[in-house]
Design a protein around this motif. Structure first.
Motif, PDB file in Angstrom:
ATOM      1  N   THR A  83       0.816  -1.210   0.000  1.00 39.93           N
ATOM      2  CA  THR A  83       0.000   0.000   0.000  1.00 39.93           C
ATOM      3  C   THR A  83       0.854   1.266   0.000  1.00 39.93           C
ATOM      4  N   SER A  84       2.172   1.110   0.066  1.00 42.79           N
ATOM      5  CA  SER A  84       3.086   2.251  -0.006  1.00 42.79           C
ATOM      6  C   SER A  84       3.732   2.263  -1.383  1.00 42.79           C
ATOM      7  N   ASN A 124       0.387  -0.131  -8.277  1.00 45.34           N
ATOM      8  CA  ASN A 124      -1.020  -0.247  -8.650  1.00 45.34           C
ATOM      9  C   ASN A 124      -1.567  -1.587  -8.152  1.00 45.34           C
ATOM     10  N   GLU A 125      -2.823  -1.838  -8.420  1.00 48.67           N
ATOM     11  CA  GLU A 125      -3.456  -3.042  -7.878  1.00 48.67           C
ATOM     12  C   GLU A 125      -2.766  -4.316  -8.352  1.00 48.67           C
ATOM     13  N   GLU A 126      -2.365  -4.339  -9.609  1.00 50.30           N
ATOM     14  CA  GLU A 126      -1.680  -5.524 -10.137  1.00 50.30           C
ATOM     15  C   GLU A 126      -0.337  -5.732  -9.438  1.00 50.30           C
ATOM     16  N   ALA A 127       0.417  -4.650  -9.242  1.00 51.72           N
ATOM     17  CA  ALA A 127       1.708  -4.751  -8.564  1.00 51.72           C
ATOM     18  C   ALA A 127       1.526  -5.178  -7.113  1.00 51.72           C
ATOM     19  N   ALA A 168       7.929 -15.553   5.338  1.00 50.50           N
ATOM     20  CA  ALA A 168       7.908 -14.258   4.670  1.00 50.50           C
ATOM     21  C   ALA A 168       6.674 -13.482   5.089  1.00 50.50           C
ATOM     22  N   MET A 169       6.739 -12.166   4.849  1.00 46.79           N
ATOM     23  CA  MET A 169       5.610 -11.289   5.152  1.00 46.79           C
ATOM     24  C   MET A 169       5.728 -10.022   4.320  1.00 46.79           C
ATOM     25  N   THR A 170       4.603  -9.386   4.071  1.00 50.24           N
ATOM     26  CA  THR A 170       4.628  -8.015   3.571  1.00 50.24           C
ATOM     27  C   THR A 170       4.596  -7.103   4.794  1.00 50.24           C
ATOM     28  N   LEU A 171       5.185  -5.933   4.667  1.00 50.43           N
ATOM     29  CA  LEU A 171       5.369  -5.092   5.844  1.00 50.43           C
ATOM     30  C   LEU A 171       4.087  -4.408   6.311  1.00 50.43           C
ATOM     31  N   ASN A 184       9.495   7.276  -2.441  1.00 51.17           N
ATOM     32  CA  ASN A 184       9.004   8.079  -1.317  1.00 51.17           C
ATOM     33  C   ASN A 184       8.358   7.234  -0.224  1.00 51.17           C
ATOM     34  N   ASN A 185       8.869   6.024  -0.023  1.00 50.35           N
ATOM     35  CA  ASN A 185       8.342   5.201   1.071  1.00 50.35           C
ATOM     36  C   ASN A 185       9.449   4.696   2.001  1.00 50.35           C
TER      37      ASN A 185
END
Length: 283
Positions: free
Chosen positions: A105-106, A110-113, A141-144, A171-172
């Motif tokens: 979300t950072s 886009n939605e596909e990525a 594993a995890m997404t942050l 910018n993240n």
């Protein structure tokens, strides 16, 4: 970039905290763990990787980051398997390798990525098992943006290899580094390898868009987010790289992103000049 510079200036104006943790000498550390490091570096699964060892110095980098074989280590933005194979075999006996993926979300996703990032995290254990020949149970594993309950404060090390420029241009960097910090144990450490711009490079050149960052900017920025610099190394330096290519770091090997004349100019220079920095999470 203006935000980066202002933050760096603020960090450098704050006195560094006293180092209450003894950091072993890197050469002594390498000698102590020589067998484990050699076993990982020379594993048959790395046969195709070894040509780049002369530029990436995995043994020396592991020792500099003081990664012990029984540690729980986060590999940020794993991809392609190069460092996953090194870390997987080094930690495969007693330690654990955790793939840390972008917060989808950072950044400019886009939605596909975002779906690809989440799929990458969910598929990492199986992919790492394929890369290394080790059981998938050795990996997680995890997404942050979706840190599992109980994982905060459990990592001994987080390694960010050649990714800081992307975080800056997307910018993240602020949010991603804060989440990595939350995952580290008290006194846990963050290791960064990053393409290095000359100290006198312009801010417009060294803002991440060319792949290069100024070392002092990186140090100031990371320290402002709750870390202290405890060591730096020239192990991944390459003085043959002027780090001023109009097309950025991608003109250097292995990308060789220029035309035939440019590629002929850069082909034999080795890989990019890189800073290697070790930070500790502040109490």
């Amino acid at each position: 970039m203006r935000i980066l510079l202002a933050t760096a200036a603020l960090a450098l104006a704050v006195p560094a905290m006293a180092d209450h943790h003894e950091l072993p000498d890197a050469d002594a550390f390498a000698a102590t763990h020589a067998e484990a490091i050699s076993g990982a570096i020379n594993h048959p699964s790395r046969a195709d990787d070894r040509a780049r060892d002369q530029f990436r110095h995995p043994a020396e980098t592991l020792a500099f980051f003081r990664v012990e074989p029984d540690m729980k280590v986060g590999e940020y933005a794993p991809g392609g398997g190069w460092y996953t194979r090194v870390l997987g075999h080094y930690l495969g006996g007693e330690g654990q390798l955790v793939g840390l993926y972008f917060d989808p979300t950072s950044g400019p996703f886009n939605e596909e990525a975002q779906q690809r990032i989440r799929a990458g995290a969910s598929g990492f254990p199986a992919e790492a098992a394929e890369f290394t020949g080790l059981p998938a149970e050795n990996f997680s594993a995890m997404t942050l943006d979706a840190v599992p309950e109980g994982e905060a404060g459990t990592l001994d090390r987080v390694l960010v290899v050649r990714m800081m420029h992307n975080l800056m241009r997307w910018n993240n960097a602020d949010s991603e580094l804060k989440k990595m910090r939350d995952l580290l144990k008290p006194g846990g450490m963050l290791g960064i390898v990053q393409h290095r711009a000359p100290a006198d490079a312009s801010a417009d050149y060294a803002n991440g868009s060319k792949g290069y960052l100024r070392q002092d900017d990186v140090i100031g920025y990371v320290e402002a987010l709750g870390f202290e610099l405890v060591d730096s190394s020239e192990v991944n330096a390459n003085p043959r790289d002027p780090a001023n290519w109009e097309g950025g770091v991608w003109m250097m090997p292995p990308s060789l992103g220029g035309d035939d004349a440019m590629d002929a100019q850069t082909r034999d220079l080795g890989e990019s000049d890189r800073m290697t920095l070790l930070f500790r999470k502040r109490d």
